[in-house]
Design an enzyme around this catalytic site. Structure first.
Site, PDB file in Angstrom:
ATOM      1  CG  ASN A 116      -0.204  -0.070   2.511  1.00  0.00           C
ATOM      2  OD1 ASN A 116       0.510   0.866   2.855  1.00  0.00           O
ATOM      3  ND2 ASN A 116      -0.340  -1.177   3.234  1.00  0.00           N
ATOM      4  CE  LYS A 119      -9.443  -3.260  13.840  1.00  0.00           C
ATOM      5  NZ  LYS A 119      -8.369  -3.185  12.850  1.00  0.00           N
TER       6      LYS A 119
HETATM    7  N1  CTP Z   1      -4.706  -3.208  11.729  1.00  0.00           N
HETATM    8  C1  CTP Z   1      -4.014  -4.275  12.213  1.00  0.00           C
HETATM    9  N2  CTP Z   1      -4.026  -5.466  11.545  1.00  0.00           N
HETATM   10  C2  CTP Z   1      -4.721  -5.594  10.387  1.00  0.00           C
HETATM   11  C3  CTP Z   1      -5.435  -4.490   9.885  1.00  0.00           C
HETATM   12  C4  CTP Z   1      -5.400  -3.313  10.575  1.00  0.00           C
HETATM   13  O1  CTP Z   1      -3.381  -4.150  13.260  1.00  0.00           O
HETATM   14  N3  CTP Z   1      -4.711  -6.762   9.758  1.00  0.00           N
HETATM   15  C5  CTP Z   1      -4.691  -1.939  12.493  1.00  0.00           C
HETATM   16  C6  CTP Z   1      -4.053  -0.773  11.789  1.00  0.00           C
HETATM   17  O2  CTP Z   1      -2.676  -0.657  12.154  1.00  0.00           O
HETATM   18  C7  CTP Z   1      -4.836   0.416  12.289  1.00  0.00           C
HETATM   19  C8  CTP Z   1      -6.217  -0.172  12.577  1.00  0.00           C
HETATM   20  O3  CTP Z   1      -6.022  -1.572  12.702  1.00  0.00           O
HETATM   21  O4  CTP Z   1      -4.348   0.919  13.512  1.00  0.00           O
HETATM   22  C9  CTP Z   1      -7.244   0.100  11.533  1.00  0.00           C
HETATM   23  O5  CTP Z   1      -6.759  -0.209  10.259  1.00  0.00           O
HETATM   24  P1  CTP Z   1      -7.668  -0.015   8.978  1.00  0.00           P
HETATM   25  O6  CTP Z   1      -6.894  -0.482   7.778  1.00  0.00           O
HETATM   26  O7  CTP Z   1      -8.252   1.355   8.970  1.00  0.00           O
HETATM   27  O8  CTP Z   1      -8.888  -0.955   9.282  1.00  0.00           O
HETATM   28  P2  CTP Z   1      -9.166  -2.490   9.180  1.00  0.00           P
HETATM   29  O9  CTP Z   1      -9.294  -3.007  10.557  1.00  0.00           O
HETATM   30  O10 CTP Z   1      -8.198  -3.174   8.291  1.00  0.00           O
HETATM   31  O11 CTP Z   1     -10.618  -2.466   8.541  1.00  0.00           O
HETATM   32  P3  CTP Z   1     -11.072  -2.093   7.047  1.00  0.00           P
HETATM   33  O12 CTP Z   1      -9.856  -2.291   6.170  1.00  0.00           O
HETATM   34  O13 CTP Z   1     -12.169  -3.047   6.799  1.00  0.00           O
HETATM   35  O14 CTP Z   1     -11.511  -0.665   7.114  1.00  0.00           O
END
Ligand code: CTP
Length: 402
Positions: A211, A344
């Site tokens: 990303n 979370k």
């Molecule tokens: N995060 C994590 N592990 C993952 C995905 C996300 O620890 N596999 C953490 C990121 O570091 C961030 C938070 O969760 O602090 C939210 O990440 P985000 O990408 O916004 O959300 P997701 O939980 O992945 O949900 P979605 O992609 O469905 O919005």
């Protein structure tokens, strides 16, 4: 940390003295007041006039001005004035005197009289540095609580190569900032885990799914926490940025590696800030060899499996830790972020709409909202990521103390 600090800078006679002229100027730029005390030998290398001009105070050399003993005033006054005393460069001779408690000139007398914190930067020929006499003197100083900074290694003025170089000025400044932060910073005694940048999932030996995260936000948080005295473990995905000095850096590539690194340090930390953009999915099969375009017209299918949600796992195992997540959203920012706080088990989330100009990945600024489990929302204007880091740490401290 250097703002308003009064520093007595003891300068003894070594070649590296040329760096110290710049050091005085850099310390002053950061808001410190500097008074220079020189040995007689040091004045053979650089005129006291130069140090007087650059420090804004007369550089002190002798306690016998005009042939009359003045020591009862000057060394005591200097010793009492300083919040910090620094010897740079510290020659073998001044270190030996300091270790023995000798006081036969203004610098050694001031060093002996000063009760403030002291830092010495040895700089000399490698043989002199490695000589057991010098090493024992340094051990004595360390035992008395004086910070002894390892010299850098490299080509010395005398032609020898090895340890003995005075560190470069930015490294000296960084050391002093960190030294003061560990003594006085509001985050001293706290351990932080900060994650930064994006994780990458391999497709084959040369390709990956990733990303656009640069790591700027996470690195800014780590830097600010360090400057305020915290111990920081920075778990970072690949990033072009240089980690801040004094962070314990763990470099990872995949989400699984980031999870393992986080779980390793999690029991010991007080605050976790998960600024990393974690890859939610990974290719099911990773090819051993580079995938060739054999039938390009048929396209290519990569089956992706879900990765573990690191933050959710940390939230489920939370004990004393204050847990901060980030939410990168392109729609329904507040509702999605609030849902992440709940799911979370977070203490705070930093939500940003990454579709806005001036926010999100790879920019120097961000536009964020802070959300808390009690439903409070705080909206911040567009600001630099450094400023977001500062505000974030303010809130973490306030909320932790509730
Ligand atoms: N995060 C994590 N592990 C993952 C995905 C996300 O620890 N596999 C953490 C990121 O570091 C961030 C938070 O969760 O602090 C939210 O990440 P985000 O990408 O916004 O959300 P997701 O939980 O992945 O949900 P979605 O992609 O469905 O919005």
């Amino acid at each position: 940390m250097l703002e308003g600090k009064k520093i007595v800078l003891g300068v003894s006679g070594g070649i590296a003295i040329y760096k110290v002229v710049d050091l005085v100027s850099k310390l002053r730029k950061r808001g410190a007041e500097v008074r220079v005390v020189m040995t007689e030998h040091a004045t053979k290398f650089v005129s006291p006039l130069l140090f007087s001009e650059i420090s804004g105070y007369p550089a002190a050399v002798s306690s016998w001005e005009g042939g009359r003993p003045d020591s009862s005033v000057e060394h005591i006054a200097l010793a009492e004035w300083g919040d910090l005393m620094v010897l740079a460069p510290a020659t073998a001779n001044i270190l030996a005197k300091a270790a023995c408690g000798l006081a036969d000139d203004l610098l050694s007398t001031t060093f002996l009289a000063a009760a403030c914190a002291k830092v010495v930067f040895p700089a000399m020929n490698t043989g002199m540095y490695e000589n057991p006499a010098t090493q024992e003197n340094l051990a004595t100083l360390r035992r008395r609580g004086i910070a002894v900074v390892e010299p850098a290694s490299g080509q010395l003025a005398c032609g020898v190569s090895g340890p003995g170089r005075l560190p470069e000025v930015p490294d000296i400044v960084a050391y002093l900032e960190r030294f003061l932060a560990k003594r006085e910073g509001r985050l001293r005694n706290l351990r932080f885990l900060v994650t930064a940048a994006g994780t990458r999932e391999p497709i084959d030996p040369v390709r990956y799914v990733g990303n656009r995260s640069s790591g700027k936000m996470g690195y800014a948080i780590a830097r600010e926490a360090l400057l305020q005295g915290a111990d920081v473990t920075l778990v970072t995905g690949p990033s072009a940025l240089t980690p801040p000095p004094y962070a314990k850096v763990i470099r990872v590539e995949t989400t699984q590696e980031m999870l393992a690194a986080c779980l390793d340090v999690y029991p010991e930390v007080d605050v976790v800030i998960k600024a990393a953009a974690v890859a939610d999915f990974k290719p099911r099969d990773v090819a051993d060899q580079k995938i060739k375009k054999i039938n390009p017209e048929e396209g290519m299918t990569v089956v992706m499996d879900q990765n573990p949600d690191i933050l959710k796992i940390l939230g489920a195992r939370k004990e004393k830790q204050f847990l901060v997540g980030f939410a990168a959203e392109t729609q329904n920012l507040l509702a999605n972020a609030a849902e992440k706080v709940r799911k979370k088990n977070l203490d705070m989330i930093v939500a940003n709409d990454v579709s806005q100009a001036g926010a999100g990945f790879n920019t120097d600024t961000n536009i964020v909202k802070f959300l808390y489990p009690d439903g409070t929302v705080e909206s911040l204007d567009m600001m630099t990521k450094d400023d977001v880091a500062l505000r974030l740490l303010d809130r973490v401290m306030e909320r932790r103390e509730r």
